[in-house]
Design a protein around this motif. Structure first.
Motif, PDB file in Angstrom:
ATOM      1  N   MET A 294       7.490  27.241  42.987  1.00  0.00           N
ATOM      2  CA  MET A 294       7.833  28.659  43.032  1.00  0.00           C
ATOM      3  C   MET A 294       7.845  29.216  41.613  1.00  0.00           C
ATOM      4  O   MET A 294       8.498  28.661  40.728  1.00  0.00           O
ATOM      5  N   PHE A 295       7.114  30.307  41.416  1.00  0.00           N
ATOM      6  CA  PHE A 295       7.023  30.947  40.097  1.00  0.00           C
ATOM      7  C   PHE A 295       7.849  32.230  40.103  1.00  0.00           C
ATOM      8  O   PHE A 295       7.467  33.212  40.742  1.00  0.00           O
ATOM      9  N   HIS A 296       8.980  32.213  39.384  1.00  0.00           N
ATOM     10  CA  HIS A 296       9.879  33.372  39.365  1.00  0.00           C
ATOM     11  C   HIS A 296       9.694  34.259  38.137  1.00  0.00           C
ATOM     12  O   HIS A 296      10.422  35.230  37.964  1.00  0.00           O
ATOM     13  N   GLY A 297       8.741  33.905  37.276  1.00  0.00           N
ATOM     14  CA  GLY A 297       8.604  34.647  36.022  1.00  0.00           C
ATOM     15  C   GLY A 297       9.550  34.074  34.975  1.00  0.00           C
ATOM     16  O   GLY A 297      10.367  33.196  35.263  1.00  0.00           O
ATOM     17  N   ARG A 298       9.429  34.614  33.756  1.00  0.00           N
ATOM     18  CA  ARG A 298      10.267  34.101  32.654  1.00  0.00           C
ATOM     19  C   ARG A 298      10.992  35.235  31.947  1.00  0.00           C
ATOM     20  O   ARG A 298      11.183  35.210  30.734  1.00  0.00           O
ATOM     21  N   LYS A 299      11.408  36.234  32.723  1.00  0.00           N
ATOM     22  CA  LYS A 299      12.067  37.406  32.144  1.00  0.00           C
ATOM     23  C   LYS A 299      13.561  37.131  31.994  1.00  0.00           C
ATOM     24  O   LYS A 299      14.362  37.402  32.893  1.00  0.00           O
ATOM     25  N   SER A 300      13.943  36.601  30.833  1.00  0.00           N
ATOM     26  CA  SER A 300      15.332  36.151  30.613  1.00  0.00           C
ATOM     27  C   SER A 300      16.341  37.290  30.669  1.00  0.00           C
ATOM     28  O   SER A 300      17.450  37.126  31.181  1.00  0.00           O
ATOM     29  N   GLU A 301      15.962  38.461  30.138  1.00  0.00           N
ATOM     30  CA  GLU A 301      16.955  39.542  29.995  1.00  0.00           C
ATOM     31  C   GLU A 301      17.487  40.069  31.328  1.00  0.00           C
ATOM     32  O   GLU A 301      18.573  40.639  31.380  1.00  0.00           O
ATOM     33  N   THR A 302      16.750  39.869  32.429  1.00  0.00           N
ATOM     34  CA  THR A 302      17.240  40.375  33.724  1.00  0.00           C
ATOM     35  C   THR A 302      17.570  39.248  34.699  1.00  0.00           C
ATOM     36  O   THR A 302      17.954  39.517  35.835  1.00  0.00           O
ATOM     37  N   TRP A 303      17.419  37.992  34.283  1.00  0.00           N
ATOM     38  CA  TRP A 303      17.526  36.878  35.230  1.00  0.00           C
ATOM     39  C   TRP A 303      18.874  36.840  35.943  1.00  0.00           C
ATOM     40  O   TRP A 303      18.941  36.628  37.155  1.00  0.00           O
ATOM     41  N   GLU A 304      19.963  37.046  35.211  1.00  0.00           N
ATOM     42  CA  GLU A 304      21.278  36.999  35.867  1.00  0.00           C
ATOM     43  C   GLU A 304      21.941  38.378  35.925  1.00  0.00           C
ATOM     44  O   GLU A 304      23.142  38.492  36.165  1.00  0.00           O
ATOM     45  N   GLU A 305      21.141  39.422  35.722  1.00  0.00           N
ATOM     46  CA  GLU A 305      21.675  40.790  35.805  1.00  0.00           C
ATOM     47  C   GLU A 305      21.558  41.301  37.237  1.00  0.00           C
ATOM     48  O   GLU A 305      20.678  40.874  37.994  1.00  0.00           O
TER      49      GLU A 305
END
Length: 302
Positions: free
Chosen positions: A231-242
């Protein structure tokens, strides 16, 4: 290494609003849900249904999906939120289940599986399984994807729950995706993969932002000879747990060819160990997922 098993590359939602409105993917004449699914299935061999996480499916849905897709098309279906320990909206419950709720639960916005009376939980499981039978009977159901939440950490009780999910879904193949680092920390990685392998459960390999409690390493492992999954969820760290307004904001990430190239040999390796390997793009924002799915498919073929 030569691929032995089939590799199916697809995306996780053919109905995502920014894909439909701004993705330049669907032809202008594909205006209805039916036309969009027919078109999507002419471009890709598989898809993940994620709407079933928010609202449980009906048998009618399953029949329509199988009627609108080619004979060899594959659906992976995400398990309903209640069944994976997520907060579940009361208004998403089956009508009869909702009407049978104790008053104190009926007054709430969300409910959890461990707070529901046992007979109502049994009913939800039964109806969820029955709704998928038309897809399964037609040979179009790949797996039911159980994506567990961040608070579902490694431990005996949670392993027992995973095995109970397998028992409840005994007619189907299930795939397990974790969202807490304890499952795949170096000290626990072998234990987790061996547990899944011993019970013929598919480990969902993930590509996701790193450095969070909910992050898992980019490990490729086939724990079932029948099915491997990435599964590829992307690597956008700034919104991952927002908490974002839409899923598209959270998963808005366009993989580079270099990033996807790193996965191509891993997917080929998985396909040498499993009869079928599914690679699913969940970076659903505009055309990112469909574009990256096409790129990955051609890199795997190379």
């Amino acid at each position: 290494m030569t691929s032995k098993g089939r590799v199916l590359v697809g995306i996780s939602s053919w109905t995502e609003p920014t894909l439909v409105k701004e993705g330049n993917f669907y032809p202008k004449e594909a205006k209805s849900a039916e036309e969009r699914l027919r078109f999507y299935a002419s471009q890709f061999p598989s898809v993940e249904v994620d709407s079933t996480y928010y609202f449980p499916p009906s048998e009618r849905n399953s029949v329509l999906w199988l009627e609108r897709t080619p004979k060899d098309f594959t659906f992976n279906v995400k398990a309903y939120a209640l069944l994976t320990h997520h907060p579940t909206r009361v208004d998403s419950l089956y009508k009869e289940v909702k009407e049978s709720l104790p008053e104190e639960l009926l007054a709430k916005r969300n409910v959890y599986v461990d707070k529901l009376p046992g007979e109502l939980v049994d009913e939800v499981w039964k109806r969820f399984a029955e709704a998928l039978m038309p897809l399964h009977s037609a040979g179009k159901l790949g797996a039911v994807l159980f994506q567990f939440p961040q608070w579902f950490v490694i431990g005996r009780k949670n392993k027992e729950y995973i095995l109970s999910c397998k028992d409840r879904m005994s007619d189907y193949r299930i795939a397990v995706e974790f969202r807490h680092k304890t499952w795949m920390e170096p000290r626990n990685q072998d234990e987790t993969l061996s547990f899944l392998e011993d019970h013929d459960l598919t480990y969902v390999c993930v590509d996701m932002p790193q450095g969070f409690d909910s992050s898992l390493p980019r490990v490729a492992a086939a724990t079932s000879k029948a099915l491997a999954m990435v599964m590829f969820h992307g690597r956008k760290s700034e919104t991952w747990e927002e908490k974002t307004k839409t899923a598209a904001e959270r998963f808005e990430y366009d993989y580079s060819k270099r990033e996807l190239s790193g996965w191509a040999p891993k997917v080929r390796e998985l396909s040498a160990q499993a009869k079928e390997t599914h690679a699913i793009m969940n970076n659903c924002y505009r055309n990112y997922a469909v574009k990256n799915a096409r790129q990955l498919a051609s890199l795997i073929e190379e």
